[in-house]
Write a protein that holds these residues in place. Sequence first.
Motif, mmCIF file in Angstrom:
data_model
loop_
_atom_site.group_PDB
_atom_site.id
_atom_site.type_symbol
_atom_site.label_atom_id
_atom_site.label_comp_id
_atom_site.label_asym_id
_atom_site.label_seq_id
_atom_site.Cartn_x
_atom_site.Cartn_y
_atom_site.Cartn_z
ATOM 1 N N LYS A 205 41.287 39.739 41.317
ATOM 2 C CA LYS A 205 42.349 40.329 41.934
ATOM 3 C C LYS A 205 42.418 41.993 41.450
ATOM 4 N N VAL A 206 41.990 42.194 40.986
ATOM 5 C CA VAL A 206 41.183 44.312 40.195
ATOM 6 C C VAL A 206 40.131 44.321 41.115
ATOM 7 N N LEU A 207 39.342 43.951 41.695
ATOM 8 C CA LEU A 207 38.205 43.624 42.903
ATOM 9 C C LEU A 207 39.217 43.377 44.102
ATOM 10 N N ARG A 208 40.003 43.564 44.473
ATOM 11 C CA ARG A 208 40.874 43.282 45.799
ATOM 12 C C ARG A 208 41.469 44.724 45.443
ATOM 13 N N ASN A 209 41.781 44.593 44.285
ATOM 14 C CA ASN A 209 43.525 45.885 44.259
ATOM 15 C C ASN A 209 44.707 44.867 44.669
ATOM 16 N N ALA A 210 45.319 44.034 44.364
ATOM 17 C CA ALA A 210 45.584 42.885 44.784
ATOM 18 C C ALA A 210 47.130 43.547 44.225
ATOM 19 N N TYR A 211 47.983 42.314 44.631
ATOM 20 C CA TYR A 211 48.917 42.422 43.680
ATOM 21 C C TYR A 211 49.151 41.379 41.960
ATOM 22 N N GLY A 212 49.667 41.487 40.838
ATOM 23 C CA GLY A 212 49.967 40.894 40.482
ATOM 24 C C GLY A 212 49.023 41.333 39.229
ATOM 25 N N ALA A 213 48.073 42.005 38.928
ATOM 26 C CA ALA A 213 47.162 42.583 37.816
ATOM 27 C C ALA A 213 47.485 43.945 37.027
ATOM 28 N N SER A 214 48.286 44.046 35.141
ATOM 29 C CA SER A 214 49.051 44.586 34.849
ATOM 30 C C SER A 214 48.367 45.896 34.578
ATOM 31 N N PRO A 215 48.257 47.306 33.909
ATOM 32 C CA PRO A 215 47.347 48.166 33.752
ATOM 33 C C PRO A 215 47.024 47.508 32.366
ATOM 34 N N GLU A 216 47.281 46.996 31.589
ATOM 35 C CA GLU A 216 46.125 46.842 30.313
ATOM 36 C C GLU A 216 45.489 45.708 31.348
ATOM 37 N N MET A 217 45.477 44.748 31.990
ATOM 38 C CA MET A 217 44.265 43.742 32.386
ATOM 39 C C MET A 217 43.426 44.619 33.308
ATOM 40 N N ARG A 218 43.886 45.453 34.345
ATOM 41 C CA ARG A 218 43.035 46.316 34.927
ATOM 42 C C ARG A 218 41.988 46.662 34.284
ATOM 43 N N ALA A 219 42.212 47.615 32.613
ATOM 44 C CA ALA A 219 41.594 48.475 32.469
ATOM 45 C C ALA A 219 40.563 47.349 31.703
ATOM 46 N N LYS A 220 41.056 46.182 30.989
ATOM 47 C CA LYS A 220 40.076 45.265 30.584
ATOM 48 C C LYS A 220 38.970 45.579 31.106
ATOM 49 N N VAL A 221 39.320 44.921 32.819
ATOM 50 C CA VAL A 221 38.856 44.653 33.815
ATOM 51 C C VAL A 221 37.294 45.807 34.209
ATOM 52 N N ARG A 222 37.899 46.650 34.244
ATOM 53 C CA ARG A 222 36.851 47.766 34.420
ATOM 54 C C ARG A 222 35.568 48.410 33.419
ATOM 55 N N ARG A 223 36.749 47.731 31.861
ATOM 56 C CA ARG A 223 35.597 48.591 31.115
ATOM 57 C C ARG A 223 34.817 47.674 31.149
ATOM 58 N N ALA A 224 34.729 45.690 31.223
ATOM 59 C CA ALA A 224 33.917 44.611 31.632
ATOM 60 C C ALA A 224 33.050 45.229 32.504
ATOM 61 N N ILE A 225 33.148 45.651 33.448
ATOM 62 C CA ILE A 225 32.343 45.754 35.061
ATOM 63 C C ILE A 225 31.424 46.673 33.955
ATOM 64 N N GLU A 226 32.321 47.568 34.388
ATOM 65 C CA GLU A 226 31.432 48.923 33.895
ATOM 66 C C GLU A 226 29.789 49.058 31.691
ATOM 67 N N GLU A 227 30.209 48.202 31.553
ATOM 68 C CA GLU A 227 29.176 47.978 30.410
ATOM 69 C C GLU A 227 28.098 46.831 30.494
ATOM 70 N N LEU A 228 28.922 46.034 31.944
ATOM 71 C CA LEU A 228 28.380 45.012 31.821
ATOM 72 C C LEU A 228 26.443 45.187 33.101
ATOM 73 N N GLY A 229 28.117 46.452 33.962
ATOM 74 C CA GLY A 229 26.863 46.671 35.780
ATOM 75 C C GLY A 229 27.090 46.098 36.884
ATOM 76 N N TYR A 230 28.225 45.711 36.696
ATOM 77 C CA TYR A 230 28.288 44.394 37.583
ATOM 78 C C TYR A 230 28.524 45.683 39.003
ATOM 79 N N ARG A 231 28.000 44.445 40.168
ATOM 80 C CA ARG A 231 27.722 45.072 41.319
ATOM 81 C C ARG A 231 28.203 44.205 42.574
ATOM 82 N N PRO A 232 29.654 44.302 42.876
ATOM 83 C CA PRO A 232 30.114 43.205 43.661
ATOM 84 C C PRO A 232 29.187 42.783 44.997
ATOM 85 N N LEU A 233 29.227 41.498 45.271
ATOM 86 C CA LEU A 233 27.773 41.653 46.553
ATOM 87 C C LEU A 233 28.933 42.112 47.505
#
Length: 345
Positions: free
Chosen positions: A28-56
């Motif tokens: 949901k965060v990757l698709r910027n979809a409805y239903g993800a709270s600001p707190e959840m978005r922040a956690k996911v974005r932080r995890a993406i940055e720390e792991l260096g995740y790049r979606p195909l």
Amino acid sequence: MEPPASPRRVTIVDVARHAQVSTTAVSKVLRNAYGASPEMRAKVRRAIEELGYRPLAAARGLRGRTYTIGVMLPDIRNPFFPEILDGITGCLEDTDYQVLMGPGGNGEKAEARVTEAMIDRGMDGLILVAPVSPRTHLSHVASAVPTVVVGRHGHSPAYDTVGDDDVAGAALVVGHLAELGHRRIAHIEHHETDPTRIAEMPNAQRAGGYRQAMRDLGLDEEIDVISTSYTQQGGYEGAKELLARRRRPTAVFAGADIVAMGVLEAVSEAGLSVPGDLSVAGYDNTTFAALGQISLTSVDQAGGEIGRNAARLLLERIEHRGKPSVQVKLSPTLVVRRTTAPPSA
């Protein structure tokens, strides 16, 4: 000795575990979809940055979008087109979209190859800058992917358009030169070979605007058009032809700044001066027109604003595929510099 194993690509599962959320939440965060709270978005974005995740990109395309926008530029050597590109990228700066550019090569076959490659790679939308392809091909492209066409005056229900009022721009140049006292005002245009698209092309609009402005000022007998190309070489060749005449013009309106550069080169080579022997005006107000050594009088058609409008319209069309087409026409202004002056006695 065995080669070292390739590092494993970080996956959406890794991101979910690191953020301590579900894979659905990450999606949901990757698709910027409805239903993800600001707190959840922040956690996911932080995890993406720390792991260096790049979606195909291909995988994102299977889920609906690749978040890529293709921009076709006809000639990367023309300094006006990067200004449009700056406007596009500036508008997309705070979005997830990335711009990928392809050279159109000023030809129908090259344009078709680039646009089809962009469609095949699942790009979410296309911006075609000054395309020369027939309207049928542009409509075919727009039927496959949201499309905005820049620099064509034809309207279509299939795609949006953004352009400059080229007739008004040409009138600004002719009016300025006439006010300075010039009567023998020549124009260097881009030679158009396809009669089916000539009415839509900016070069034809500028040439038509030049002719109409000359007639409006009672200068019908002084109309003088040289057909070459919108390149520096085209401007050089056109100016050589004009300067070789027994009764040469006192001013030249070049259809593009890149053409004006060729005119300046030919004038210098002939041992003449600008504006002492010949006034020169261009079109596009590119960055080098303002350089002190050049100081070219030019029509400003706001390339950055054209790019921003194109990107805005494309984002709207991506979100609403069936929306009515929109046509944006910007009003040009004339920037007067040192290459134009009253004709010498």
